[in-house]
Design a protein around this motif. Structure first.
Motif, PDB file in Angstrom:
ATOM      1  N   TYR A  86       0.752  -1.320  -0.018  1.00 28.15           N
ATOM      2  CA  TYR A  86      -0.094  -0.146  -0.126  1.00 28.15           C
ATOM      3  C   TYR A  86       1.036   1.313   0.008  1.00 28.15           C
ATOM      4  O   TYR A  86       0.742   2.218  -0.602  1.00 28.15           O
ATOM      5  N   SER A 118       4.056   1.672  -0.735  1.00 27.22           N
ATOM      6  CA  SER A 118       4.979   1.753  -1.886  1.00 27.22           C
ATOM      7  C   SER A 118       4.343   1.963  -3.160  1.00 27.22           C
ATOM      8  O   SER A 118       4.812   2.623  -4.044  1.00 27.22           O
ATOM      9  N   THR A 119       3.124   1.911  -3.238  1.00 27.50           N
ATOM     10  CA  THR A 119       2.504   2.523  -4.497  1.00 27.50           C
ATOM     11  C   THR A 119       1.317   3.546  -4.391  1.00 27.50           C
ATOM     12  O   THR A 119       0.692   3.895  -5.106  1.00 27.50           O
ATOM     13  N   ARG A 120       1.590   4.120  -3.105  1.00 23.55           N
ATOM     14  CA  ARG A 120       0.877   5.232  -2.911  1.00 23.55           C
ATOM     15  C   ARG A 120       1.251   6.663  -3.523  1.00 23.55           C
ATOM     16  O   ARG A 120       2.394   6.567  -3.744  1.00 23.55           O
ATOM     17  N   HIS A 154       0.496  -1.044 -14.703  1.00 27.09           N
ATOM     18  CA  HIS A 154      -0.439  -2.269 -14.525  1.00 27.09           C
ATOM     19  C   HIS A 154       0.102  -3.201 -13.558  1.00 27.09           C
ATOM     20  O   HIS A 154       1.229  -3.392 -13.144  1.00 27.09           O
ATOM     21  N   THR A 179       3.693 -17.885   0.114  1.00 26.67           N
ATOM     22  CA  THR A 179       4.855 -17.027  -0.345  1.00 26.67           C
ATOM     23  C   THR A 179       4.333 -16.164  -1.452  1.00 26.67           C
ATOM     24  O   THR A 179       4.480 -14.985  -1.581  1.00 26.67           O
ATOM     25  N   ALA A 180       3.656 -16.762  -2.195  1.00 28.53           N
ATOM     26  CA  ALA A 180       3.264 -16.174  -3.515  1.00 28.53           C
ATOM     27  C   ALA A 180       2.086 -15.131  -3.115  1.00 28.53           C
ATOM     28  O   ALA A 180       2.088 -13.915  -3.712  1.00 28.53           O
ATOM     29  N   LEU A 209       4.283 -12.289  -1.902  1.00 29.99           N
ATOM     30  CA  LEU A 209       4.932 -11.279  -2.833  1.00 29.99           C
ATOM     31  C   LEU A 209       4.009 -10.378  -3.531  1.00 29.99           C
ATOM     32  O   LEU A 209       4.116  -9.350  -3.858  1.00 29.99           O
ATOM     33  N   LEU A 247       4.447  -6.676  -3.406  1.00 29.29           N
ATOM     34  CA  LEU A 247       4.922  -6.067  -4.799  1.00 29.29           C
ATOM     35  C   LEU A 247       3.601  -5.369  -5.490  1.00 29.29           C
ATOM     36  O   LEU A 247       3.725  -4.637  -6.480  1.00 29.29           O
ATOM     37  N   GLN A 251       1.489  -7.047  -7.343  1.00 32.73           N
ATOM     38  CA  GLN A 251       1.607  -7.538  -8.817  1.00 32.73           C
ATOM     39  C   GLN A 251       0.776  -9.135  -8.625  1.00 32.73           C
ATOM     40  O   GLN A 251       1.568  -9.816  -8.788  1.00 32.73           O
ATOM     41  N   ALA A 280       1.509 -11.534 -11.801  1.00 36.99           N
ATOM     42  CA  ALA A 280       2.653 -11.873 -11.589  1.00 36.99           C
ATOM     43  C   ALA A 280       3.251 -13.045 -10.722  1.00 36.99           C
ATOM     44  O   ALA A 280       3.755 -13.921 -10.804  1.00 36.99           O
ATOM     45  N   ALA A 281       2.521 -12.987  -9.373  1.00 37.99           N
ATOM     46  CA  ALA A 281       2.540 -14.011  -8.555  1.00 37.99           C
ATOM     47  C   ALA A 281       1.664 -15.087  -8.512  1.00 37.99           C
ATOM     48  O   ALA A 281       1.934 -16.213  -7.851  1.00 37.99           O
TER      49      ALA A 281
END
Lengths: 78, 419
Positions: free
Chosen positions: B40, B42-44, B120, B330-331, B334, B338, B340, B343-344
């Motif tokens: 949250y 890191s993408t704010r 994205h 773990t997925a 991640l 991140l 993502q 991707a996970a």
């Protein structure tokens, strides 16, 4: 088949199963590493269609540009 | 050892096990919350658009930010005066894995010069299909007055429909935003988003209903056996090969991250997740995984060819199950940290049904398909990240049921206490 022989066969099967699962787990980790590595993301993110240097939108030509720019933050909570 | 001592040992061991479970659950919960917060924060913040202006407004020598999220591009004319050469604005819409942000540049009269993907969270392999299919070309030269809608003036990319829809929606939003703020007298078509209810949604509802009722029939009856085979075949063919819309971990991570797609575009998403939760909560059995999950059913069909049997050796199965939970956890961590989800999501579903995937996913797919000839559903039993998630819904159901039973028992008056 004797008891010992049976137990040895079962052990062998266990090891094969463990080895099989471990190879699959290694592939899963590789998948995650590739997918979550920034370079991979950048290649996917940067798809830009750019027009040629003209103001006339009718004769625009699409041109892909795959510049490499680090992933950027998004709007919070959206 | 006498009976009382045995019982005592058993109780001590059970208490210890419960304590361990509580510690593990608490630690897992705290890690998930931590990952969510990392993602949250890191993408704010606002989208960093500076790097993209050159792409969408190539003629502009100066970019100025004006009100309403509008950016105006200026360039000097022959007399050296600064004139407006275009406008730019960002649009954002929910895709398969999260928000898709696009920057759109237009001419002063509102025709699109260029579009650029700013951000994205889609599955990289699928999102790349948009480039390969020249999806973005369709927008160049279009205007704010066009519908810019999939199936109308824009063709979606098969296998990446949700991503195509999100890109189109964010471009539509941006170009109409430019028109409403910068172009005087612009007539903007109303945002008429139809509810996406068609063959995929009808198939999904039918599969849930049929498997719900078949679950209630005794397992020895032929109707259940053959009914299940039909449901599985429909799962493989329709949800897998035709629609390529299986449930993936990306759906779960998106939900946890708070990326809720527009229900009109993604009714399928709501029906799939809602159906699993509701049917599992009511019936206690998850119809998706064991019946119409296309990947699970493919493994089972392969196993039928050779008579593959379930292999869950008591000595190691428990440990392997913890490994599966660890992979899933773990997925998820991640994906949340991140931001993502796509991707996970490591499952090779898209690799099989859409022939898209990284090389380890191809190796994994081959291993799973060959493994299915020997072991019953190896991916479901040992590797699928969704199995622990769906089992968790079942656990919650048990917990609520126990709590309800205890509450009812406590509320009932004890016999023999009446005066």
């Amino acid at each position: 088949m004797g008891k010992e022989e049976r137990s040895s066969t079962a052990d062998k099967r266990h090891y094969i199963l463990i080895a099989y699962v471990m190879i699959c787990v290694a592939m899963i980790f590789m998948t995650l590493v590739i997918a979550l590595t920034p370079e991979e993301q950048v290649a996917a993110v940067q798809a830009t269609q750019r027009a040629t240097n003209t103001r006339n939108s009718i004769i625009l030509t699409a041109q892909a540009d795959y510049a490499t720019i680090a992933p950027t933050p998004t709007r919070g909570g959206s | 050892m006498d009976k009382a001592a045995l019982q005592n040992t058993f109780q001590v061991r059970r208490a210890r096990q419960r304590r361990r479970q509580a510690i593990v659950s608490l630690a897992a919960f705290l890690i998930l919350v931590g990952a969510w917060l990392v993602g949250y924060f890191s993408t704010r913040g606002d989208l960093a658009l500076d790097a993209y202006f050159e792409e969408v407004l190539p003629q502009a020598e100066r970019i100025e930010s004006t009100s309403g999220g509008l950016f105006t591009g200026y360039a000097a004319n022959a007399d050296g005066e600064l004139i407006v050469v275009g406008y730019a604005m960002a649009g954002i819409a929910s895709g398969y894995g999260g928000p898709v942000a696009m920057l759109v540049g237009t001419t002063p009269d509102g025709s699109i010069i260029a579009v650029s993907v700013v951000q994205h969270a889609e599955t990289p392999n699928f999102f790349r299909q948009l480039e390969r299919a020249n999806f973005y070309d369709q927008f160049v030269g279009a205007s704010y007055g066009d519908t810019l809608t999939l199936g109308d003036d824009i063709d979606g990319v098969s296998g990446a429909t949700l991503s195509s829809e999100a890109v189109a929606q964010s471009i539509r939003q941006a170009v109409r935003g430019i028109a409403s703020v910068a172009i005087e007298g612009a007539v903007i078509p109303p945002e008429n988003q139809p509810i996406n209810f068609g063959a995929p949604e009808i198939t999904l509802i039918a599969l849930f209903v049929v498997s719900f009722f078949l679950h209630r029939i005794h397992s020895r009856k032929p109707i259940k056996k053959y009914g299940r085979l039909i449901v599985m075949a429909v799962g493989v063919l329709v949800l897998g090969f035709v629609l390529n819309k299986p449930l993936t971990l990306a759906n779960v991570i998106s939900l946890l991250a708070g990326y809720i797609p527009d229900w009109r575009n993604n009714l399928y998403w709501f029906l799939l997740l809602g159906g699993i939760v509701v049917v599992t909560a009511i019936q206690g059995k998850n119809p998706y995984c064991s019946w119409f999950c296309p990947f699970g059913a493919t493994q089972e069909f392969l196993g039928m060819l050779t008579g593959a049997k379930a292999y869950q050796p008591r000595l190691i199965y428990n440990k392997l199950q913890w490994l599966q939970r660890g992979l899933s956890f773990t997925a998820i961590v991640l994906g949340l940290a991140l931001r993502q989800p796509g991707a996970a999501s490591y499952e090779p579903f898209g690799t099989l049904f859409n022939l898209e995937g990284s090389w380890p996913q191809w190796v994994l797919l081959v291993l799973v398909l060959f493994g299915s000839l020997v072991i019953y559903r190896p991916f479901c039993n040992y590797l699928c990240p969704l199995d622990p998630v769906v089992s968790y819904i079942g656990e919650v159901r048990h917990w609520v049921k126990d709590l309800w039973a205890k509450r009812n028992a406590a509320a009932q008056p004890t016999s023999g206490t009446t005066s």
